[in-house]
Scaffold this active site. Structure first.
Site, PDB file in Angstrom:
ATOM      1  CG  ASN A 133      74.521  83.050 111.298  1.00 15.36           C
ATOM      2  OD1 ASN A 133      74.884  82.044 111.904  1.00 15.36           O
ATOM      3  ND2 ASN A 133      75.320  84.086 111.116  1.00 15.36           N
ATOM      4  N   PRO A 134      73.147  79.581 110.774  1.00  9.78           N
ATOM      5  CG  PRO A 134      74.700  77.998 110.030  1.00  9.78           C
ATOM      6  CD  PRO A 134      74.025  79.275 109.625  1.00  9.78           C
ATOM      7  CG  ASP A 192      71.682  94.467 112.347  1.00  7.13           C
ATOM      8  OD1 ASP A 192      72.365  93.515 111.916  1.00  7.13           O
ATOM      9  OD2 ASP A 192      71.847  95.643 111.965  1.00  7.13           O
ATOM     10  CB  SER A 193      74.652  91.507 116.502  1.00 13.04           C
ATOM     11  OG  SER A 193      73.625  90.813 117.164  1.00 13.04           O
ATOM     12  CG  PHE A 198      79.471  83.033 114.976  1.00 12.71           C
ATOM     13  CD1 PHE A 198      78.893  84.173 114.449  1.00 12.71           C
ATOM     14  CD2 PHE A 198      78.878  82.446 116.083  1.00 12.71           C
ATOM     15  CE1 PHE A 198      77.753  84.736 115.013  1.00 12.71           C
ATOM     16  CE2 PHE A 198      77.731  82.996 116.653  1.00 12.71           C
ATOM     17  CZ  PHE A 198      77.168  84.141 116.116  1.00 12.71           C
ATOM     18  CE1 TYR A 228      85.086  92.315 113.241  1.00  8.58           C
ATOM     19  CE2 TYR A 228      82.801  91.582 113.023  1.00  8.58           C
ATOM     20  CZ  TYR A 228      83.873  92.325 112.549  1.00  8.58           C
ATOM     21  OH  TYR A 228      83.743  93.062 111.401  1.00  8.58           O
ATOM     22  CG  HIS A 264      76.219  90.809 121.717  1.00  8.10           C
ATOM     23  ND1 HIS A 264      77.277  89.955 121.960  1.00  8.10           N
ATOM     24  CD2 HIS A 264      75.972  90.717 120.385  1.00  8.10           C
ATOM     25  CE1 HIS A 264      77.659  89.392 120.822  1.00  8.10           C
ATOM     26  NE2 HIS A 264      76.880  89.824 119.864  1.00  8.10           N
ATOM     27  NE  ARG A 265      73.042  86.888 117.919  1.00  7.38           N
ATOM     28  CZ  ARG A 265      74.347  86.906 117.651  1.00  7.38           C
ATOM     29  NH1 ARG A 265      75.184  86.104 118.272  1.00  7.38           N
ATOM     30  NH2 ARG A 265      74.824  87.758 116.756  1.00  7.38           N
TER      31      ARG A 265
END
Length: 202
Positions: free
Chosen positions: A11-12, A70-71, A150, A152, A179-180
């Site tokens: 995922n870029p 994983d999110s 990107f 949500y 979060h990330r």
């Protein structure tokens, strides 16, 4: 010399977020970069499980130390859905606009729109496996707002912000509270501590 890290994703958007946060110290290699072209099934029922599954797949099949993440978006009024189904909430096509449309439809005009984003990172170095978690509390807007980010981002309003959605924020603003971003900050501190511990002391 830059350290190399394999990030178990293609995922870029995710790669760019992490590259911006970790800076120039690391050279990132994606799944494609190491020749991993197969789709790694995310069959676990938790974010932790899926993060482990992806990292272990890379380690077992390609012999590479790596990290994966994983999110999930957890909406209280929907029983913490979509959760592990976040990316394909509206179907296997993983279409962000369709996912947002379904989410808003499921919520309807409910007053309770509390939600949180959660990221779990699994790092494998040698035989050591370590998990890091980042959480961002917020709520779901009544309609999409903004054109950045990107997933949500157009419908998620973080509690620690000023009322804007993630999609309305600049990248650096988002990373500070996302979060990330928080999970990566924990990963970064861990890597720094390991690097310091590995240096000779005499």
């Amino acid at each position: 010399m830059k350290e190399q890290l394999v990030f178990a994703t293609n995922n870029p958007h995710k790669i760019e977020e992490i590259r911006r946060q970790l800076g120039d110290r690391y050279t990132f290699r994606s799944l494609q970069d190491i020749g991993c072209t197969e789709d790694i099934p995310e069959t676990e029922t938790t974010l932790e499980g899926n993060a482990r599954l992806k990292a272990r797949h890379v380690k077992s099949n390609y012999g590479q130390d790596c990290f994966s993440e994983d999110s999930g978006l957890e909406v209280a009024a929907l029983g913490n859905a979509p959760g592990v189904d976040t990316a394909h909430y509206a179907g296997p096509q993983r279409d962000a606009e369709e996912n947002n449309t379904k989410l808003l439809s499921e919520l309807g005009d409910r007053k309770d729109r509390l939600a949180r984003f959660r990221t779990v990172i699994c790092l494998i170095q040698g035989d050591t496996e370590t998990l890091f978690e980042g959480v961002c509390e917020g709520r779901i807007a009544t309609s999409p707002v903004g054109h950045g980010g990107f997933g949500y981002d157009p419908v998620f309003v973080p509690t620690e912000g000023d009322g804007r959605t993630f999609a309305q924020m600049k990248q650096d603003e988002k990373v500070r509270i996302s979060h990330r971003g928080r999970a990566i900050a924990k990963l970064q501190e861990y890597l720094k501590s390991r690097s310091g511990a590995d240096r000779p002391t005499g």
